[in-house]
Design a protein around this motif. Structure first.
Motif, mmCIF file in Angstrom:
data_model
loop_
_atom_site.group_PDB
_atom_site.id
_atom_site.type_symbol
_atom_site.label_atom_id
_atom_site.label_comp_id
_atom_site.label_asym_id
_atom_site.label_seq_id
_atom_site.Cartn_x
_atom_site.Cartn_y
_atom_site.Cartn_z
ATOM 1 N N GLY A 73 0.773 -1.233 0.000
ATOM 2 C CA GLY A 73 0.000 0.000 0.000
ATOM 3 C C GLY A 73 0.806 1.285 0.000
ATOM 4 O O GLY A 73 2.008 1.296 -0.293
ATOM 5 N N PRO A 74 0.138 2.385 0.351
ATOM 6 C CA PRO A 74 0.727 3.721 0.252
ATOM 7 C C PRO A 74 2.023 3.926 1.041
ATOM 8 O O PRO A 74 2.828 4.778 0.677
ATOM 9 N N ALA A 75 2.245 3.154 2.064
ATOM 10 C CA ALA A 75 3.469 3.313 2.850
ATOM 11 C C ALA A 75 4.717 3.014 2.024
ATOM 12 O O ALA A 75 5.825 3.414 2.408
ATOM 13 N N THR A 76 4.552 2.344 0.885
ATOM 14 C CA THR A 76 5.703 1.976 0.054
ATOM 15 C C THR A 76 5.845 2.850 -1.192
ATOM 16 O O THR A 76 6.641 2.535 -2.072
ATOM 17 N N THR A 77 5.097 3.943 -1.227
ATOM 18 C CA THR A 77 5.143 4.812 -2.405
ATOM 19 C C THR A 77 6.564 5.259 -2.721
ATOM 20 O O THR A 77 7.011 5.185 -3.871
ATOM 21 N N ALA A 78 7.297 5.725 -1.733
ATOM 22 C CA ALA A 78 8.662 6.211 -1.967
ATOM 23 C C ALA A 78 9.565 5.084 -2.468
ATOM 24 O O ALA A 78 10.362 5.289 -3.389
ATOM 25 N N ALA A 79 9.434 3.910 -1.893
ATOM 26 C CA ALA A 79 10.264 2.774 -2.321
ATOM 27 C C ALA A 79 9.959 2.394 -3.761
ATOM 28 O O ALA A 79 10.871 2.083 -4.541
ATOM 29 N N ARG A 80 8.688 2.441 -4.139
ATOM 30 C CA ARG A 80 8.323 2.116 -5.525
ATOM 31 C C ARG A 80 8.838 3.179 -6.480
ATOM 32 O O ARG A 80 9.333 2.863 -7.565
ATOM 33 N N ARG A 81 8.757 4.437 -6.070
ATOM 34 C CA ARG A 81 9.276 5.515 -6.909
ATOM 35 C C ARG A 81 10.771 5.350 -7.134
ATOM 36 O O ARG A 81 11.252 5.433 -8.267
ATOM 37 N N VAL A 82 11.514 5.085 -6.057
ATOM 38 C CA VAL A 82 12.961 4.899 -6.169
ATOM 39 C C VAL A 82 13.267 3.725 -7.091
ATOM 40 O O VAL A 82 14.158 3.791 -7.944
ATOM 41 N N MET A 83 12.528 2.658 -6.942
ATOM 42 C CA MET A 83 12.745 1.481 -7.788
ATOM 43 C C MET A 83 12.542 1.832 -9.263
ATOM 44 O O MET A 83 13.347 1.451 -10.114
ATOM 45 N N LEU A 84 11.481 2.571 -9.555
ATOM 46 C CA LEU A 84 11.214 2.960 -10.941
ATOM 47 C C LEU A 84 12.241 3.966 -11.446
ATOM 48 O O LEU A 84 12.625 3.930 -12.622
ATOM 49 N N GLU A 85 12.702 4.855 -10.579
ATOM 50 C CA GLU A 85 13.744 5.799 -10.990
ATOM 51 C C GLU A 85 15.031 5.063 -11.362
ATOM 52 O O GLU A 85 15.674 5.398 -12.361
ATOM 53 N N ARG A 86 15.407 4.079 -10.582
ATOM 54 C CA ARG A 86 16.601 3.289 -10.899
ATOM 55 C C ARG A 86 16.432 2.536 -12.215
ATOM 56 O O ARG A 86 17.345 2.459 -13.034
ATOM 57 N N HIS A 87 15.251 1.981 -12.399
ATOM 58 C CA HIS A 87 14.992 1.265 -13.643
ATOM 59 C C HIS A 87 15.022 2.233 -14.824
ATOM 60 O O HIS A 87 15.554 1.913 -15.890
ATOM 61 N N ARG A 88 14.494 3.424 -14.623
ATOM 62 C CA ARG A 88 14.489 4.433 -15.683
ATOM 63 C C ARG A 88 15.912 4.776 -16.117
ATOM 64 O O ARG A 88 16.176 4.943 -17.312
ATOM 65 N N ILE A 89 16.822 4.858 -15.185
ATOM 66 C CA ILE A 89 18.234 5.125 -15.521
ATOM 67 C C ILE A 89 18.779 4.007 -16.408
ATOM 68 O O ILE A 89 19.444 4.261 -17.415
ATOM 69 N N ARG A 90 18.471 2.757 -16.048
ATOM 70 C CA ARG A 90 18.931 1.631 -16.870
ATOM 71 C C ARG A 90 18.326 1.691 -18.270
ATOM 72 O O ARG A 90 19.008 1.431 -19.263
ATOM 73 N N VAL A 91 17.041 2.038 -18.342
ATOM 74 C CA VAL A 91 16.376 2.128 -19.644
ATOM 75 C C VAL A 91 17.025 3.223 -20.479
ATOM 76 O O VAL A 91 17.310 3.018 -21.669
ATOM 77 N N ARG A 92 17.297 4.373 -19.872
ATOM 78 C CA ARG A 92 17.947 5.466 -20.610
ATOM 79 C C ARG A 92 19.335 5.046 -21.089
ATOM 80 O O ARG A 92 19.735 5.360 -22.207
ATOM 81 N N ASP A 93 20.084 4.335 -20.246
ATOM 82 C CA ASP A 93 21.401 3.835 -20.649
ATOM 83 C C ASP A 93 21.281 2.857 -21.814
ATOM 84 O O ASP A 93 22.081 2.890 -22.756
ATOM 85 N N ASP A 94 20.268 1.982 -21.743
ATOM 86 C CA ASP A 94 20.035 1.026 -22.834
ATOM 87 C C ASP A 94 19.689 1.754 -24.131
ATOM 88 O O ASP A 94 20.172 1.386 -25.210
ATOM 89 N N ILE A 95 18.861 2.785 -24.024
ATOM 90 C CA ILE A 95 18.488 3.563 -25.205
ATOM 91 C C ILE A 95 19.726 4.226 -25.799
ATOM 92 O O ILE A 95 19.918 4.227 -27.027
ATOM 93 N N ALA A 96 20.584 4.791 -24.960
ATOM 94 C CA ALA A 96 21.811 5.436 -25.451
ATOM 95 C C ALA A 96 22.705 4.425 -26.157
ATOM 96 O O ALA A 96 23.248 4.711 -27.235
ATOM 97 N N ALA A 97 22.848 3.237 -25.570
ATOM 98 C CA ALA A 97 23.678 2.202 -26.193
ATOM 99 C C ALA A 97 23.075 1.753 -27.519
ATOM 100 O O ALA A 97 23.794 1.566 -28.513
ATOM 101 N N LEU A 98 21.763 1.579 -27.553
ATOM 102 C CA LEU A 98 21.098 1.179 -28.801
ATOM 103 C C LEU A 98 21.213 2.274 -29.859
ATOM 104 O O LEU A 98 21.404 1.986 -31.041
ATOM 105 N N THR A 99 21.111 3.527 -29.432
ATOM 106 C CA THR A 99 21.240 4.638 -30.367
ATOM 107 C C THR A 99 22.644 4.666 -30.972
ATOM 108 O O THR A 99 22.809 4.869 -32.184
#
Length: 129
Positions: A73-99
């Motif tokens: 539930g809502p008590a984990t909002t920050a943890a989920r956000r951090v998890m998605l932010e970390r994943h977003r960095i990996r996705v951006r790195d993957d996009i840069a490598a693919l580009t």
């Protein structure tokens, strides 16, 4: 929504949906009097989000971690956000490598076009590959 309906709506097989349920990626649904699974409508949105995570390279283990946090539930909002932010960095790195790789492919294709047009010689071992 019955499991067959969910399978058709998501493009996933019934077996995959049962496996997602078994490992905890989707919530165990209520059952009707006949013992058949009845999924709530919001399961479609959740599965669509899981599909986006999967298409961006998130592992099943990471998706399970995210799903467990979501269940808390809502008590984990920050943890989920951090998890998605970390994943977003990996996705951006993957996009840069693919580009960068796409640029190298484009360069190689242009070299071959020049060779085919007689504008360049095919003598370089790298060009011939």
């Amino acid at each position: 929504m019955m499991i067959g309906d969910l399978a058709r709506a998501t493009g996933l097989s019934v077996d995959t949906l049962r496996w997602y349920e078994k490992i905890g990626l989707i919530r165990k649904p209520a059952r009707d009097r006949g013992g058949r699974r009845v999924y709530p409508a919001d399961t479609l949105d959740w599965i669509a989000f899981l599909g986006r995570l999967k298409s961006t390279g998130m592992s099943i283990a990471e998706m399970l971690d995210y799903a467990r946090l979501r269940e808390q539930g809502p008590a984990t909002t920050a943890a989920r956000r951090v998890m998605l932010e970390r994943h977003r960095i990996r996705v951006r790195d993957d996009i840069a490598a693919l580009t960068a790789s796409l640029g190298a492919l484009d360069d190689k294709i242009e070299t071959y076009r020049a060779i085919e047009a007689g504008l360049a010689a095919d003598r370089d071992p790298e060009i011939a590959s």
